[in-house]
Scaffold this motif. Structure first.
Motif, PDB file in Angstrom:
ATOM      1  N   MET A   1       0.832  -1.165   0.000  1.00  0.00           N
ATOM      2  CA  MET A   1       0.000   0.000   0.000  1.00  0.00           C
ATOM      3  C   MET A   1       0.886   1.242   0.000  1.00  0.00           C
ATOM      4  O   MET A   1       1.952   1.227   0.588  1.00  0.00           O
ATOM      5  CB  MET A   1      -0.885  -0.003   1.244  1.00  0.00           C
ATOM      6  N   THR A   2       0.409   2.284  -0.617  1.00  0.00           N
ATOM      7  CA  THR A   2       1.140   3.550  -0.663  1.00  0.00           C
ATOM      8  C   THR A   2       0.395   4.576   0.172  1.00  0.00           C
ATOM      9  O   THR A   2      -0.829   4.650   0.150  1.00  0.00           O
ATOM     10  CB  THR A   2       1.268   4.047  -2.114  1.00  0.00           C
ATOM     11  N   LYS A   3       1.167   5.368   0.908  1.00  0.00           N
ATOM     12  CA  LYS A   3       0.577   6.375   1.806  1.00  0.00           C
ATOM     13  C   LYS A   3       1.378   7.663   1.703  1.00  0.00           C
ATOM     14  O   LYS A   3       2.602   7.639   1.598  1.00  0.00           O
ATOM     15  CB  LYS A   3       0.627   5.855   3.245  1.00  0.00           C
ATOM     16  N   THR A   4       0.691   8.795   1.738  1.00  0.00           N
ATOM     17  CA  THR A   4       1.326  10.107   1.835  1.00  0.00           C
ATOM     18  C   THR A   4       0.873  10.749   3.133  1.00  0.00           C
ATOM     19  O   THR A   4      -0.324  10.813   3.412  1.00  0.00           O
ATOM     20  CB  THR A   4       0.951  11.002   0.643  1.00  0.00           C
ATOM     21  N   LEU A   5       1.845  11.178   3.920  1.00  0.00           N
ATOM     22  CA  LEU A   5       1.563  11.869   5.179  1.00  0.00           C
ATOM     23  C   LEU A   5       2.036  13.314   5.066  1.00  0.00           C
ATOM     24  O   LEU A   5       3.159  13.565   4.613  1.00  0.00           O
ATOM     25  CB  LEU A   5       2.300  11.210   6.341  1.00  0.00           C
ATOM     26  N   ASN A   6       1.201  14.240   5.478  1.00  0.00           N
ATOM     27  CA  ASN A   6       1.625  15.629   5.606  1.00  0.00           C
ATOM     28  C   ASN A   6       2.208  15.771   7.002  1.00  0.00           C
ATOM     29  O   ASN A   6       1.577  15.384   7.984  1.00  0.00           O
ATOM     30  CB  ASN A   6       0.444  16.582   5.403  1.00  0.00           C
ATOM     31  N   ILE A   7       3.422  16.310   7.068  1.00  0.00           N
ATOM     32  CA  ILE A   7       4.131  16.376   8.341  1.00  0.00           C
ATOM     33  C   ILE A   7       4.518  17.812   8.676  1.00  0.00           C
ATOM     34  O   ILE A   7       4.558  18.679   7.805  1.00  0.00           O
ATOM     35  CB  ILE A   7       5.374  15.464   8.340  1.00  0.00           C
ATOM     36  N   GLN A   8       4.843  18.023   9.938  1.00  0.00           N
ATOM     37  CA  GLN A   8       5.247  19.336  10.430  1.00  0.00           C
ATOM     38  C   GLN A   8       6.772  19.415  10.544  1.00  0.00           C
ATOM     39  O   GLN A   8       7.451  18.401  10.615  1.00  0.00           O
ATOM     40  CB  GLN A   8       4.625  19.570  11.804  1.00  0.00           C
ATOM     41  N   ASN A   9       7.287  20.618  10.550  1.00  0.00           N
ATOM     42  CA  ASN A   9       8.699  20.936  10.811  1.00  0.00           C
ATOM     43  C   ASN A   9       9.648  20.545   9.678  1.00  0.00           C
ATOM     44  O   ASN A   9      10.858  20.576   9.870  1.00  0.00           O
ATOM     45  CB  ASN A   9       9.183  20.296  12.128  1.00  0.00           C
ATOM     46  N   LEU A  10       9.147  20.193   8.533  1.00  0.00           N
ATOM     47  CA  LEU A  10       9.987  19.846   7.386  1.00  0.00           C
ATOM     48  C   LEU A  10      10.441  21.147   6.725  1.00  0.00           C
ATOM     49  O   LEU A  10       9.623  21.910   6.224  1.00  0.00           O
ATOM     50  CB  LEU A  10       9.202  18.970   6.406  1.00  0.00           C
ATOM     51  N   PRO A  64       6.160  15.322  13.431  1.00  0.00           N
ATOM     52  CA  PRO A  64       4.844  14.721  13.654  1.00  0.00           C
ATOM     53  C   PRO A  64       3.908  14.983  12.469  1.00  0.00           C
ATOM     54  O   PRO A  64       4.109  15.931  11.700  1.00  0.00           O
ATOM     55  CB  PRO A  64       4.345  15.435  14.912  1.00  0.00           C
ATOM     56  N   GLU A  65       2.915  14.134  12.365  1.00  0.00           N
ATOM     57  CA  GLU A  65       1.924  14.293  11.320  1.00  0.00           C
ATOM     58  C   GLU A  65       1.168  15.602  11.531  1.00  0.00           C
ATOM     59  O   GLU A  65       0.971  16.053  12.660  1.00  0.00           O
ATOM     60  CB  GLU A  65       0.958  13.103  11.364  1.00  0.00           C
ATOM     61  N   GLU A  66       0.748  16.224  10.435  1.00  0.00           N
ATOM     62  CA  GLU A  66      -0.011  17.468  10.508  1.00  0.00           C
ATOM     63  C   GLU A  66      -1.244  17.255  11.384  1.00  0.00           C
ATOM     64  O   GLU A  66      -1.918  16.240  11.274  1.00  0.00           O
ATOM     65  CB  GLU A  66      -0.430  17.884   9.095  1.00  0.00           C
ATOM     66  N   GLY A  67      -1.495  18.210  12.269  1.00  0.00           N
ATOM     67  CA  GLY A  67      -2.636  18.126  13.161  1.00  0.00           C
ATOM     68  C   GLY A  67      -2.301  17.540  14.524  1.00  0.00           C
ATOM     69  O   GLY A  67      -3.082  17.674  15.461  1.00  0.00           O
ATOM     70  N   VAL A  73       9.682  21.082  22.234  1.00  0.00           N
ATOM     71  CA  VAL A  73      10.639  19.966  22.296  1.00  0.00           C
ATOM     72  C   VAL A  73      10.677  19.223  20.958  1.00  0.00           C
ATOM     73  O   VAL A  73      11.744  18.862  20.467  1.00  0.00           O
ATOM     74  CB  VAL A  73      10.263  19.003  23.446  1.00  0.00           C
ATOM     75  N   THR A  74       9.521  19.005  20.350  1.00  0.00           N
ATOM     76  CA  THR A  74       9.461  18.320  19.058  1.00  0.00           C
ATOM     77  C   THR A  74      10.115  19.168  17.979  1.00  0.00           C
ATOM     78  O   THR A  74      10.851  18.661  17.141  1.00  0.00           O
ATOM     79  CB  THR A  74       7.992  18.011  18.686  1.00  0.00           C
ATOM     80  N   LYS A  75       9.868  20.452  18.005  1.00  0.00           N
ATOM     81  CA  LYS A  75      10.488  21.360  17.036  1.00  0.00           C
ATOM     82  C   LYS A  75      12.002  21.341  17.193  1.00  0.00           C
ATOM     83  O   LYS A  75      12.735  21.341  16.200  1.00  0.00           O
ATOM     84  CB  LYS A  75       9.935  22.775  17.196  1.00  0.00           C
ATOM     85  N   ALA A  76      12.476  21.296  18.419  1.00  0.00           N
ATOM     86  CA  ALA A  76      13.925  21.231  18.666  1.00  0.00           C
ATOM     87  C   ALA A  76      14.508  19.941  18.106  1.00  0.00           C
ATOM     88  O   ALA A  76      15.599  19.948  17.526  1.00  0.00           O
ATOM     89  CB  ALA A  76      14.210  21.349  20.156  1.00  0.00           C
TER      90      ALA A  76
END
Length: 88
Positions: A1-10, A64-67, A73-76
């Motif tokens: 299966m193929t999946k696309t995830l929108n992520i943060q901090n990229l 992390p995934e969008e939303g 701490v995650t941004k760091a």
């Protein structure tokens, strides 16, 4: 299966390199591509456990995934991952 995830901090190719490296090392995950412009990662996975593992790997490296919750701490973590990706 193929999946696309929108992520943060990229932010850049360093981030993309880290994500490619981390996800390509996972069992049952292949064909990883990262789209910096659209803040997304696309990959093939074999089962729900592999999908969960991808999401957890992204999150633990600061993407992390969008939303999802995205505290300082995650941004760091994403800045550290980005720097490592630029060095490799």
């Amino acid at each position: 299966m193929t999946k696309t995830l929108n992520i943060q901090n990229l932010k850049c190719s360093g981030c993309a390199n880290t994500i490619l490296t981390k996800l390509s090392n996972l069992d049952k995950v292949s064909g990883v591509t990262v789209d910096v412009e659209n803040n997304s990662v696309t990959f093939d996975y074999q089962d729900d456990f592999a999908l969960h593992e991808v999401k957890e790997t992204l999150k633990s490296n600061g993407y992390p995934e969008e939303g999802e919750n995205n505290p300082l701490v995650t941004k760091a973590k994403s800045f550290v991952s980005c720097a490592i990706g630029k060095m490799n």
